[in-house]
Design a protein around this motif. Structure first.
Motif, PDB file in Angstrom:
ATOM      1  N   TYR A  18       3.599 -19.082  -5.822  1.00 50.05           N
ATOM      2  CA  TYR A  18       2.601 -19.516  -6.806  1.00 50.05           C
ATOM      3  C   TYR A  18       1.197 -19.437  -6.239  1.00 50.05           C
ATOM      4  CZ  TYR A  18       6.348 -21.402  -9.676  1.00 50.05           C
ATOM      5  OH  TYR A  18       7.459 -21.537 -10.457  1.00 50.05           O
ATOM      6  N   ARG A  19       0.263 -19.040  -7.123  1.00 49.20           N
ATOM      7  CA  ARG A  19      -1.153 -19.132  -6.771  1.00 49.20           C
ATOM      8  C   ARG A  19      -1.933 -19.461  -8.041  1.00 49.20           C
ATOM      9  NH1 ARG A  19      -4.299 -14.448  -7.763  1.00 49.20           N
ATOM     10  NH2 ARG A  19      -3.031 -12.704  -8.456  1.00 49.20           N
ATOM     11  N   PHE A  20      -3.096 -20.048  -7.865  1.00 48.46           N
ATOM     12  CA  PHE A  20      -3.939 -20.438  -8.986  1.00 48.46           C
ATOM     13  C   PHE A  20      -5.165 -19.536  -9.019  1.00 48.46           C
ATOM     14  CE2 PHE A  20      -7.668 -22.878 -10.425  1.00 48.46           C
ATOM     15  CZ  PHE A  20      -7.299 -23.058 -11.739  1.00 48.46           C
ATOM     16  N   LYS A  21      -5.575 -19.136 -10.229  1.00 48.15           N
ATOM     17  CA  LYS A  21      -6.794 -18.345 -10.394  1.00 48.15           C
ATOM     18  C   LYS A  21      -7.616 -18.957 -11.521  1.00 48.15           C
ATOM     19  CE  LYS A  21      -8.604 -13.740 -11.074  1.00 48.15           C
ATOM     20  NZ  LYS A  21      -8.318 -12.314 -11.125  1.00 48.15           N
ATOM     21  N   TYR A  22      -8.900 -19.160 -11.258  1.00 48.65           N
ATOM     22  CA  TYR A  22      -9.811 -19.663 -12.280  1.00 48.65           C
ATOM     23  C   TYR A  22     -10.596 -18.489 -12.835  1.00 48.65           C
ATOM     24  CZ  TYR A  22     -13.260 -22.462 -14.709  1.00 48.65           C
ATOM     25  OH  TYR A  22     -14.059 -23.013 -15.682  1.00 48.65           O
ATOM     26  N   TYR A  23     -10.517 -18.277 -14.159  1.00 50.44           N
ATOM     27  CA  TYR A  23     -11.163 -17.142 -14.812  1.00 50.44           C
ATOM     28  C   TYR A  23     -12.548 -17.475 -15.349  1.00 50.44           C
ATOM     29  CZ  TYR A  23      -6.497 -15.113 -14.704  1.00 50.44           C
ATOM     30  OH  TYR A  23      -5.295 -14.626 -14.293  1.00 50.44           O
ATOM     31  N   GLY A  24     -12.882 -18.748 -15.470  1.00 49.35           N
ATOM     32  CA  GLY A  24     -14.152 -19.166 -16.062  1.00 49.35           C
ATOM     33  C   GLY A  24     -13.923 -19.677 -17.474  1.00 49.35           C
ATOM     34  N   HIS A  25     -14.953 -20.284 -18.053  1.00 46.91           N
ATOM     35  CA  HIS A  25     -14.898 -20.797 -19.430  1.00 46.91           C
ATOM     36  C   HIS A  25     -13.704 -21.740 -19.641  1.00 46.91           C
ATOM     37  CE1 HIS A  25     -18.162 -18.224 -20.816  1.00 46.91           C
ATOM     38  NE2 HIS A  25     -17.651 -17.309 -20.026  1.00 46.91           N
ATOM     39  N   ASN A  26     -13.429 -22.603 -18.650  1.00 47.01           N
ATOM     40  CA  ASN A  26     -12.334 -23.583 -18.714  1.00 47.01           C
ATOM     41  C   ASN A  26     -10.954 -22.942 -18.848  1.00 47.01           C
ATOM     42  OD1 ASN A  26     -13.426 -26.189 -18.302  1.00 47.01           O
ATOM     43  ND2 ASN A  26     -14.449 -26.010 -20.272  1.00 47.01           N
ATOM     44  N   LEU A  27     -10.804 -21.705 -18.377  1.00 47.75           N
ATOM     45  CA  LEU A  27      -9.519 -21.009 -18.432  1.00 47.75           C
ATOM     46  C   LEU A  27      -9.046 -20.697 -17.019  1.00 47.75           C
ATOM     47  CD1 LEU A  27      -7.374 -19.633 -20.283  1.00 47.75           C
ATOM     48  CD2 LEU A  27      -8.674 -17.504 -19.946  1.00 47.75           C
ATOM     49  N   GLY A  28      -7.823 -21.104 -16.733  1.00 50.17           N
ATOM     50  CA  GLY A  28      -7.212 -20.810 -15.443  1.00 50.17           C
ATOM     51  C   GLY A  28      -5.832 -20.234 -15.651  1.00 50.17           C
ATOM     52  N   GLY A  29      -5.223 -19.808 -14.560  1.00 51.72           N
ATOM     53  CA  GLY A  29      -3.880 -19.267 -14.642  1.00 51.72           C
ATOM     54  C   GLY A  29      -3.073 -19.665 -13.424  1.00 51.72           C
ATOM     55  N   LEU A  30      -1.846 -20.078 -13.655  1.00 48.64           N
ATOM     56  CA  LEU A  30      -0.898 -20.339 -12.583  1.00 48.64           C
ATOM     57  C   LEU A  30       0.000 -19.102 -12.531  1.00 48.64           C
ATOM     58  CD1 LEU A  30       0.041 -22.396 -10.474  1.00 48.64           C
ATOM     59  CD2 LEU A  30       1.667 -23.238 -12.170  1.00 48.64           C
ATOM     60  N   ILE A  31      -0.129 -18.339 -11.468  1.00 43.55           N
ATOM     61  CA  ILE A  31       0.529 -17.041 -11.358  1.00 43.55           C
ATOM     62  C   ILE A  31       1.707 -17.170 -10.403  1.00 43.55           C
ATOM     63  CG2 ILE A  31       0.211 -14.615 -10.722  1.00 43.55           C
ATOM     64  CD1 ILE A  31      -2.866 -15.200 -11.223  1.00 43.55           C
ATOM     65  N   SER A  32       2.873 -16.734 -10.885  1.00 44.96           N
ATOM     66  CA  SER A  32       4.069 -16.794 -10.036  1.00 44.96           C
ATOM     67  C   SER A  32       4.639 -15.395  -9.855  1.00 44.96           C
ATOM     68  CB  SER A  32       5.120 -17.731 -10.632  1.00 44.96           C
ATOM     69  OG  SER A  32       5.560 -17.270 -11.877  1.00 44.96           O
ATOM     70  N   TYR A  33       5.115 -15.142  -8.653  1.00 41.85           N
ATOM     71  CA  TYR A  33       5.720 -13.866  -8.309  1.00 41.85           C
ATOM     72  C   TYR A  33       7.181 -13.910  -8.748  1.00 41.85           C
ATOM     73  CZ  TYR A  33       7.524 -10.156  -5.306  1.00 41.85           C
ATOM     74  OH  TYR A  33       8.137  -9.026  -4.835  1.00 41.85           O
ATOM     75  N   CYS A  34       7.603 -12.889  -9.516  1.00 39.55           N
ATOM     76  CA  CYS A  34       8.983 -12.896 -10.028  1.00 39.55           C
ATOM     77  C   CYS A  34       9.739 -11.613  -9.670  1.00 39.55           C
ATOM     78  CB  CYS A  34       8.999 -13.127 -11.541  1.00 39.55           C
ATOM     79  SG  CYS A  34       7.937 -12.038 -12.499  1.00 39.55           S
ATOM     80  N   GLY A  35       9.253 -10.852  -8.722  1.00 35.45           N
ATOM     81  CA  GLY A  35       9.927  -9.622  -8.305  1.00 35.45           C
ATOM     82  C   GLY A  35       8.911  -8.520  -8.121  1.00 35.45           C
ATOM     83  N   SER A  36       9.377  -7.356  -7.745  1.00 30.55           N
ATOM     84  CA  SER A  36       8.446  -6.268  -7.474  1.00 30.55           C
ATOM     85  C   SER A  36       8.562  -5.192  -8.541  1.00 30.55           C
ATOM     86  CB  SER A  36       8.747  -5.671  -6.097  1.00 30.55           C
ATOM     87  OG  SER A  36       7.848  -4.653  -5.785  1.00 30.55           O
TER      88      SER A  36
END
Length: 178
Positions: free
Chosen positions: A60-78
Motif C-alpha cells: 500500500y501507498r498513499f498519493k495526494y492528487y490535490g483538491h481534497n482528493l487522495g488515493g490509497l494504491i495497492s499492488y495486486c500483481g504484475s
C-alpha cells in the motif's frame, strides 16, 4: 507603532500559512490494520480495515492528487494496481479502480483500463463513464504511452501503433453526464 507592526506581521503569517494537507494514518492491532483518512481540519474517518499488518508496508501507498482528493494504491500483481479514491472534504471512499492511468483532481475524473478498453469516469459516480479507446484490437493494436487530462472536457493520448513508426497523438473530447 510596534503594535501596528506586530498586527501586520500576524496578518501576513496567517494569510500565508499553508493549510494542512490531507493524509492517511495506519492503526494496527493483533496483526490487522485499519487505515484512516485525516482531512485538513484534523478530522479522522475510516477508509479500510482488516488489512494484514504484513501487507501494510509492502502493498500500500498513499498519493495526494490535490483538491481534497487522495488515493490509497495497492499492488495486486504484475502489472496490476488498485486505487481507492478518497474525497477528504466529504469523507467519501470509492471501491477500487484497477490500473489507473491518469487523474484530474479538480473535476474528479479518472482514466483507467477496463479489459481491452480505456475508460474515463467521474471518480465518485462510476455510472457516468465513457469508452475512450479500444487499445487492443488485433492488427491495429496500440500501446498507450501517455495520457493527460488537458481539461475536464479533453484528453491527450500518445500511443505507439503497430502500423506507425512514430508515436501518434490523439485528442479526445470527453462527454460525461453529471
Amino acid at each position: 507603532m510596534k503594535q501596528l507592526f506586530a498586527l501586520v506581521i500576524t496578518l501576513f503569517l496567517v494569510a500565508n500559512a499553508e493549510a494542512a494537507v490531507p493524509t492517511v494514518k495506519w492503526h494496527c492491532k493483533q496483526q490487522l490494520c485499519s487505515v484512516y483518512g485525516i482531512d485538513a481540519d484534523g478530522q479522522q474517518f475510516l477508509i479500510d480495515s482488516k488489512i494484514p499488518e504484513l501487507m501494510k508496508e509492502s502493498k500500500y501507498r498513499f498519493k495526494y492528487y490535490g483538491h481534497n482528493l487522495g488515493g490509497l494504491i495497492s499492488y495486486c500483481g504484475s502489472p496490476c494496481y488498485e486505487t481507492q479514491f478518497i474525497d477528504f472534504s466529504n469523507h467519501e471512499v470509492t471501491k477500487g479502480y484497477y490500473n489507473v492511468l491518469a487523474v484530474q483532481a479538480e473535476h474528479q475524473l479518472v482514466a483507467y483500463e477496463g479489459g481491452n478498453v480505456l475508460l474515463v469516469s467521474r471518480i465518485f459516480h462510476p455510472q457516468h463513464s465513457m469508452t475512450v479507446k479500444d487499445h487492443v484490437a488485433g492488427d491495429s493494436a496500440s500501446k498507450i504511452g501517455k495520457i493527460k487530462f488537458l481539461s475536464d472536457k479533453r484528453l491527450l493520448l500518445v500511443y505507439q501503433s503497430v502500423k506507425q513508426s512514430k508515436p501518434a497523438k490523439e485528442y479526445v473530447d470527453i462527454a460525461l453526464s453529471n
